[in-house]
Design an enzyme around this catalytic site. Structure first.
Site, short mmCIF file in Angstrom:
data_model
loop_
_atom_site.label_atom_id
_atom_site.label_comp_id
_atom_site.label_asym_id
_atom_site.label_seq_id
_atom_site.Cartn_x
_atom_site.Cartn_y
_atom_site.Cartn_z
CG ASP A 225 12.80 0.35 -22.06
OD1 ASP A 225 12.30 0.56 -20.94
OD2 ASP A 225 14.02 0.23 -22.25
CG ASN A 233 16.58 -6.75 -12.43
OD1 ASN A 233 16.14 -7.90 -12.49
ND2 ASN A 233 17.12 -6.13 -13.45
CG ASP A 242 17.64 -13.25 -15.52
OD1 ASP A 242 17.77 -12.10 -15.97
OD2 ASP A 242 18.57 -13.92 -15.03
CD GLU A 268 15.63 -2.24 -19.18
OE1 GLU A 268 15.61 -1.09 -18.73
OE2 GLU A 268 16.63 -2.98 -19.12
#
Length: 347
Positions: A225, A233, A242, A268
């Site tokens: 993770d 973000n 992305d 993620e």
């Protein structure tokens, strides 16, 4: 995971097995024709021994070296096409096509079509096959002027020969189109569109398959993770997020063994399936992945760390129990400060 090309066709390992079976059969057919058929055309006299010897030599080469396939398939295919067309020319020039009819060896003429679709992508195979059929039709039209006489049997045999070739080509093309569309849909259904990695559906299948195999070592499963990904973000935008996911997947992929599988699990999170790994080897792999991401500056200008949860399989495991243990280890790694690896073993 390798990205898909413009076309999908049978893997080289499968083609190699086909060749190892079919080349000796073709060699036997060549030498049987030489010794059992006294009425050979001039082309048969010259090309059949050459084709038989080539098939034998290529069989040995491919058996000894699997890399030989890339050097063998196109020259052998071209030689076979030449033999078939040259044989048709010779047979037609003798005036036999519409008078006596085709010989029994004409059944080999149609072998070119399936081999074209076996060896080459759909578009190239289609073009080769159409050109091959057009060359045969031109030879057939030329044969009208070469035939001293016509018989109903000979004319019917010639017509059936060309119609049969056309029918087989259309049938193979339609089947290949269906297979191509099916393979494309299957690939899309099992691939993450952002990273090109296997997706959750595909990884679940691979875990199920791995648990059914009886191997000396268990399979290891790691959940990864990316730490504080929401902040990326929020600070840089979702397009930057992305890009971080794509670049992180490339860093992780570069540190895996050829037998390991990396998948995007969702958001993620990534999953690594490492078959045949001891706990110690899986821990070393996890630390290598963690250190690689921490040390690699991504092109997007963002540095990331990763938390990892690791477990190894037991005979009684199901995909759910294996994933649950890895997930438990991941949450422990995040609770302990992130950028670390934790292990959860079966009780």
């Amino acid at each position: 995971m390798k990205s898909a090309g413009n076309e999908l066709h049978i893997a080289d390992s499968v083609i190699r097995r086909f060749f190892l079976v079919l080349m000796p059969i073709g060699m036997a057919a060549c030498f049987l024709a030489i010794f059992l058929d006294p009425s050979q055309t001039p082309v048969d006299v010259v090309v059949l021994p050459l084709l038989g010897l080539t098939l034998g030599a290529f069989s040995v080469w491919l058996w000894l070296d699997q890399r030989a396939l890339q050097f063998i398939k196109t020259p052998l295919f071209a030689l076979f096409i030449f033999y078939q067309l040259a044989g048709l020319v010779s047979f037609t020039q003798l005036g036999l096509l519409y008078s006596q009819g085709l010989s029994i060896t004409a059944i080999w003429f149609t072998v070119v079509y399936p081999f074209a679709f076996l060896l080459y992508p759909l578009g190239l195979a289609s073009r080769i096959s159409v050109l091959y059929l057009l060359a045969a039709l031109l030879i057939g039209l030329w044969g009208i002027s070469q035939s001293p006489s016509f018989t109903a049997k000979g004319v019917n045999g010639g017509i059936q020969f060309f119609l049969g070739n056309a029918f087989l080509l259309v049938l193979l093309y339609l089947y290949a189109r269906y297979r191509y569309a099916y393979d494309r849909m299957n690939l899309i259904a099992h691939t993450d569109h952002l990273t090109g990695l296997p997706n959750r559906r595909r990884m679940t299948q691979l875990i199920e398959e791995g648990l059914t195999l009886k191997t000396a070592e268990p399979i290891a499963l790691l959940i990864l993770d990316l730490d504080h990904f929401k902040q990326i973000n929020d600070s840089y935008g979702h397009s930057a997020g992305d890009q971080v996911l794509r670049e992180a997947s490339l860093v992780l992929q570069s540190r895996l063994r050829s037998t390991d599988v990396l998948a995007r699990w969702g958001g993620e999170e990534f999953l690594v399936l490492a078959p045949g790994s001891t706990l110690e080897a899986a821990q070393a792999l996890g630390q290598r992945l963690r250190e690689a991401l921490e040390a690699t500056p991504l092109q997007s200008g963002v540095r990331v760390t990763v938390s990892l949860g690791l477990t190894t399989s037991r005979p009684s495991d199901t995909p759910d129990t294996l994933l649950h243990r890895a997930d438990t280890a991941l949450y422990r790694a995040k609770a302990a400060g992130r950028n670390r690896l934790e292990v959860e073993l079966a009780g």
